[in-house]
Write an enzyme that holds these catalytic residues in place. Structure first.
Site, PDB file in Angstrom:
ATOM      1  N   HIS A  54     -10.762  -4.209  -2.634  1.00  0.00           N
ATOM      2  CA  HIS A  54     -10.744  -3.563  -3.945  1.00  0.00           C
ATOM      3  C   HIS A  54     -10.342  -4.518  -5.062  1.00  0.00           C
ATOM      4  CE1 HIS A  54     -10.828   0.056  -6.368  1.00  0.00           C
ATOM      5  NE2 HIS A  54      -9.619  -0.195  -6.843  1.00  0.00           N
ATOM      6  N   TYR A 111      -6.056   8.533 -15.329  1.00  0.00           N
ATOM      7  CA  TYR A 111      -6.382   9.485 -14.272  1.00  0.00           C
ATOM      8  C   TYR A 111      -6.498  10.896 -14.833  1.00  0.00           C
ATOM      9  CZ  TYR A 111      -5.634   5.927 -10.759  1.00  0.00           C
ATOM     10  OH  TYR A 111      -5.754   4.786  -9.996  1.00  0.00           O
ATOM     11  N   ASP A 168     -12.736  -0.683 -10.165  1.00  0.00           N
ATOM     12  CA  ASP A 168     -11.752   0.367 -10.374  1.00  0.00           C
ATOM     13  C   ASP A 168     -11.987   0.987 -11.752  1.00  0.00           C
ATOM     14  OD1 ASP A 168      -9.103   1.349  -8.895  1.00  0.00           O
ATOM     15  OD2 ASP A 168      -8.664   1.292 -11.040  1.00  0.00           O
TER      16      ASP A 168
END
Length: 402
Positions: A361, A307, A177
């Site tokens: 994930h 982000y 990630d």
């Protein structure tokens, strides 16, 4: 660098406030039998909130987490929280593990002892690591940036500074990630220091050099791009809002523990290898420990900033730019869309690529033993020329211009 021991100590007042908010949750109406198809399943969330309010023992989780050797490091205006577990073996290799969103340093709890002390967990003491697990800026107990400009590229610089402060000139890097973006920039910016790079996810923004002078896309690479685009269309709304208007979302999630739990739990259910049953791989206690860290520290909003910041400097490479340290990739079957090896080899020095049997994930939580074994195997041949001793001093070098 000012490094101080750290102990988690959530106040009784914070626990009382949390329970009061959970008890006052205002539930929303949903479509019958919608399940997870339109977001978090109503029945699951009600059960999770009830468990959080009545049965979840935060003090037990806090006590367990405090057995990890935790510290804070002051670097300018930034405080970084981290775990530093010295290795048990003849020549441990320093390793910095970086978590992602919506995880935290708690993601790495199970894998830390497997890497630091393999001899006590069915492995070879020769494969031991000095394990460093920092909390990303604005996550958990690391302070949140107060000005714009801290993205994965800049976090890589903080990690290099942290490893210098801990006395490690050369070290290994691993992540998934956001950890994959930070670790990639770390390897790119400091190739003389990063002995090897291991990833269980490729940065979502990664693009190699493309164009007339580059090899044309293979069928496999084009399928990956098509799959990624379809996934973004169906599943990527969270990333769009967190990368464009994160503050608006943060107000609601920072005020409602049930809302926070819904936002985070949906990603764990969707992104893990659980066949729709999250508790098959991640217990409610593990899930709520991670969610509670976000709640008590009030960091859901600051966690979104990566982000936004990453959009300003995505992991894009142009002709002649390469990540030089050797790369190992562990591809888990339930991971988000992953590129083929040829796509990665356009910019990375790929030395090992392993298709894992199970996991998604959150590999370090879902399959800690399998991931630990793969990390050991990749770094085993890279250890000999490592400079493992602590530094007396090291001059900082300017980062290359991209």
């Amino acid at each position: 660098m000012d490094i101080q021991p750290f102990t988690i100590a959530i106040t009784d007042e914070a626990l009382t406030d949390l329970n009061a908010r959970l008890e006052r949750t205002r539930w929303v109406a949903g479509i019958n039998d919608a399940g997870w198809s339109e977001g978090t399943d109503n029945g699951f969330l009600q059960r999770l909130v009830d468990y959080w309010c009545t049965d979840f023992d935060w003090r037990a989780q806090e006590s367990r987490l405090n057995k990890l050797p935790q510290f804070t490091a002051q670097m300018g205006s930034q405080t970084i929280h981290f775990v530093h577990q010295p290795g048990t073996g003849p020549a441990p290799l320093p390793l910095i593990l970086t978590h992602g969103w919506p995880g935290s340093f708690v993601e790495m709890e199970a894998i830390i002892p497997l890497l630091a002390d393999p001899g006590s967990h069915g492995g070879d003491p020769q494969d031991a690591f000095h394990v460093v697990v920092p909390s990303l800026p604005g996550y958990a107990f690391s302070s949140a940036p107060t000005a714009k400009g801290t993205g994965p590229f800049e976090v890589a610089g903080l990690w290099a500074e942290l490893m210098t402060g801990l006395g490690y000139e050369q070290f290994a890097a691993q992540g998934g990630d956001w950890g994959s973006s930070v670790s990639t920039w770390l390897a790119y910016r400091y190739p003389e220091r990063v002995k090897g790079l291991h990833l269980n996810f490729l940065p979502g923004s990664y693009r190699p050099p493309l164009g007339a002078e580059q090899p044309s896309l293979s069928d496999e690479e084009q399928r990956f791009l098509d799959t990624s685009a379809a996934w973004a269309e169906q599943e990527g709304a969270y990333g769009k809002i967190q990368g464009t208007k994160p503050q608006t979302l943060a107000f609601g999630l920072n005020d409602s523990p049930a809302g926070l739990a819904a936002w985070i739990a949906e990603k764990f259910q969707s992104w893990s290898d659980c066949d729709g049953e999250l508790e098959q791989v991640i217990s409610l206690d593990a899930l709520l420990t991670n969610i509670a860290i976000y709640w008590f520290t009030g960091t859901i909003g600051s966690s979104f900033r990566l982000y936004l910041e990453s959009r300003k400097r995505p992991v894009h490479f142009t002709a002649g730019q390469r990540v030089l340290p050797p790369l190992g990739v562990a591809q888990f079957p339930a991971e988000l869309p992953m590129p083929p090896r040829s796509w990665v080899e356009r910019s990375f020095n790929v030395q090992r690529w392993t298709d894992m049997q199970h996991g998604g994930h959150f590999a370090a939580m879902e399959q800690p033993q399998a991931l630990a074994e793969e990390i050991r195997a990749f770094f085993r041949p890279l250890r000999e020329s490592s400079l493992l001793g602590p530094l007396r001093s090291i001059a900082s070098k300017p980062a290359p211009t991209i």
